[in-house]
Design an enzyme around this catalytic site. Structure first.
Site, PDB file in Angstrom:
ATOM      1  N   ASP A 173     107.854  -1.185  -3.528  1.00 31.46           N
ATOM      2  CA  ASP A 173     108.004  -1.699  -4.832  1.00 31.46           C
ATOM      3  C   ASP A 173     108.390  -1.070  -5.795  1.00 31.46           C
ATOM      4  O   ASP A 173     109.174   0.345  -5.659  1.00 31.46           O
ATOM      5  CB  ASP A 173     106.678  -1.742  -5.426  1.00 31.46           C
ATOM      6  CG  ASP A 173     106.152  -2.331  -6.359  1.00 31.46           C
ATOM      7  OD1 ASP A 173     106.861  -3.405  -6.529  1.00 31.46           O
ATOM      8  OD2 ASP A 173     105.122  -2.554  -7.434  1.00 31.46           O
ATOM      9  N   ASN A 201     104.125 -13.050  -2.030  1.00 26.24           N
ATOM     10  CA  ASN A 201     104.843 -12.754  -2.464  1.00 26.24           C
ATOM     11  C   ASN A 201     106.075 -14.220  -1.809  1.00 26.24           C
ATOM     12  O   ASN A 201     107.398 -14.788  -2.161  1.00 26.24           O
ATOM     13  CB  ASN A 201     106.266 -12.293  -1.180  1.00 26.24           C
ATOM     14  CG  ASN A 201     106.090 -10.634  -1.772  1.00 26.24           C
ATOM     15  OD1 ASN A 201     105.900  -9.702  -1.177  1.00 26.24           O
ATOM     16  ND2 ASN A 201     105.579  -9.983  -3.318  1.00 26.24           N
TER      17      ASN A 201
HETATM   18  C1  FPP Z   1     109.230  -5.388  -4.153  1.00 28.39           C
HETATM   19  O1  FPP Z   1     110.093  -4.852  -4.674  1.00 28.39           O
HETATM   20  C2  FPP Z   1     109.926  -5.039  -2.547  1.00 28.39           C
HETATM   21  C3  FPP Z   1     109.846  -5.961  -1.918  1.00 28.39           C
HETATM   22  C4  FPP Z   1     108.727  -7.563  -2.144  1.00 28.39           C
HETATM   23  C5  FPP Z   1     110.042  -6.707  -0.907  1.00 28.39           C
HETATM   24  C6  FPP Z   1     110.541  -5.672   0.032  1.00 28.39           C
HETATM   25  C7  FPP Z   1     112.289  -5.955   0.936  1.00 28.39           C
HETATM   26  C8  FPP Z   1     112.307  -4.827   0.865  1.00 28.39           C
HETATM   27  C9  FPP Z   1     112.217  -3.476   1.115  1.00 28.39           C
HETATM   28  C10 FPP Z   1     113.797  -4.862   1.821  1.00 28.39           C
HETATM   29  C11 FPP Z   1     113.871  -5.134   3.156  1.00 28.39           C
HETATM   30  C12 FPP Z   1     112.732  -4.699   4.638  1.00 28.39           C
HETATM   31  C13 FPP Z   1     112.905  -4.701   6.121  1.00 28.39           C
HETATM   32  C14 FPP Z   1     112.125  -4.426   6.166  1.00 28.39           C
HETATM   33  C15 FPP Z   1     114.287  -4.998   6.131  1.00 28.39           C
HETATM   34  P1  FPP Z   1     110.138  -5.526  -5.962  1.00 28.39           P
HETATM   35  O2  FPP Z   1     110.920  -6.889  -5.701  1.00 28.39           O
HETATM   36  O3  FPP Z   1     108.130  -6.331  -6.510  1.00 28.39           O
HETATM   37  O4  FPP Z   1     110.038  -5.051  -7.359  1.00 28.39           O
HETATM   38  P2  FPP Z   1     109.394  -5.038  -9.092  1.00 28.39           P
HETATM   39  O5  FPP Z   1     108.723  -5.025  -9.082  1.00 28.39           O
HETATM   40  O6  FPP Z   1     110.783  -3.878  -9.816  1.00 28.39           O
HETATM   41  O7  FPP Z   1     110.468  -6.509  -9.871  1.00 28.39           O
END
Ligand code: FPP
Length: 262
Positions: free
Chosen positions: A29, A77
């Site tokens: 996250d 998501n």
């Molecule tokens: C949370 O950060 C992350 C995600 C929803 C997606 C996870 C994806 C990755 C780590 C990148 C690619 C993955 C792979 C397996 C290649 P957020 O967007 O919710 O962050 P925030 O809470 O700060 O908005």
């Protein structure tokens, strides 16, 4: 299996190689916040988050962690803006196409857990290929939780078991924790020993609800794009300082109510 992460680079951290968690799971996250703090588009945070995925898979393998499950895309998501979802799908697709060599070299099996039928066809195809190609690798299993929701996982398992009962293949009495566990999307993976969540949020967010009954929880303020080898080591050190009792009490028993409660 190697336990040879250059720990000399991390002199302050000492790990007991005999008490490593068998299964680590991570709620990745903070990609968006990482980017926003730098005045960048959220996609830059995800891009950098992908590099953390690569680094953490490598580090876990070096340490000799047999199972690593990464929450890469939740069933919730899908509600994000279409452009962000499609960026994440393209990133995942690229990851799957470009990581095969490294995973093969490191003898790592990759599997997906979740409602993968909802993923775009090119991603599903790349996942199938990756799962097939890495199926024989046995140094570590990396599970990507994709379009995954803990409640949905339990509901789907209940439906499957109900159908088994309806068809007369099992009786209701045969449904026990073991059978439920083996009917979930994570069938075949041991329950996680350690769950890490980055970015300061202290929630489970519908992740592995059934599977984490006795999992140690570790929350860190570090945002996922900054979570690398050293952060993983810190989490494992913290895990090794915990006393896991699985609802039992220590022996010899201590009658203090605080000790008896879990
Ligand atoms: C949370 O950060 C992350 C995600 C929803 C997606 C996870 C994806 C990755 C780590 C990148 C690619 C993955 C792979 C397996 C290649 P957020 O967007 O919710 O962050 P925030 O809470 O700060 O908005």
């Amino acid at each position: 299996m190697g336990t040879s992460l250059p720990l000399s680079e991390f002199p302050a951290l000492s790990l007991d190689p005999a008490r490593l968690p068998r299964h680590i799971t991570i709620v990745m996250d903070g990609n968006g916040r990482w980017a926003e703090q730098r005045g960048l588009a959220r996609s830059e945070g995800h891009r950098r988050g992908k590099d953390s995925v690569i680094a953490v898979v490598e580090a876990a393998r070096e340490l000799g962690i047999p199972y690593l499950t990464l929450f890469a895309f939740s069933s919730e998501n899908w509600q994000r803006p279409r452009a962000e979802v499609s960026f994440l799908m393209r990133l995942l697709h690229r990851y799957l196409l470009t990581e095969t060599k490294r995973l093969m070299r490191r003898n790592i099996r990759l599997i997906a857990v979740g409602d993968t039928d909802r993923l775009p066809e090119p991603v599903r195809r790349a996942l199938r290929q990756m799962e097939e190609v890495t199926a024989g690798n046995d140094a570590m299993t990396t599970a990507l939780a994709l379009s995954y929701g803990g409640r949905q996982d339990i509901v789907m398992a209940m439906r499957r078991l109900a159908r088994e009962v309806q068809a007369g293949r099992i009786t209701p009495e045969q449904i026990d924790e073991h059978l439920v566990s083996n009917t979930l999307a994570t069938a075949g993976l041991p329950d996680p020993d350690l769950l890490i969540r980055t970015s300061g949020e202290q929630r489970i967010s519908n992740f592995l609800l059934f599977q984490i009954a006795y999992t140690e929880l570790y929350f860190t303020d570090t945002l996922w794009p900054d979570f690398r080898e050293r952060e993983l080591l810190k989490a494992i050190v913290a895990y090794q300082l915990r006393e896991r009792r699985f609802g039992a009490i220590d022996s010899p028993p201590d009658h203090s109510p605080l000790r008896a409660a879990n």
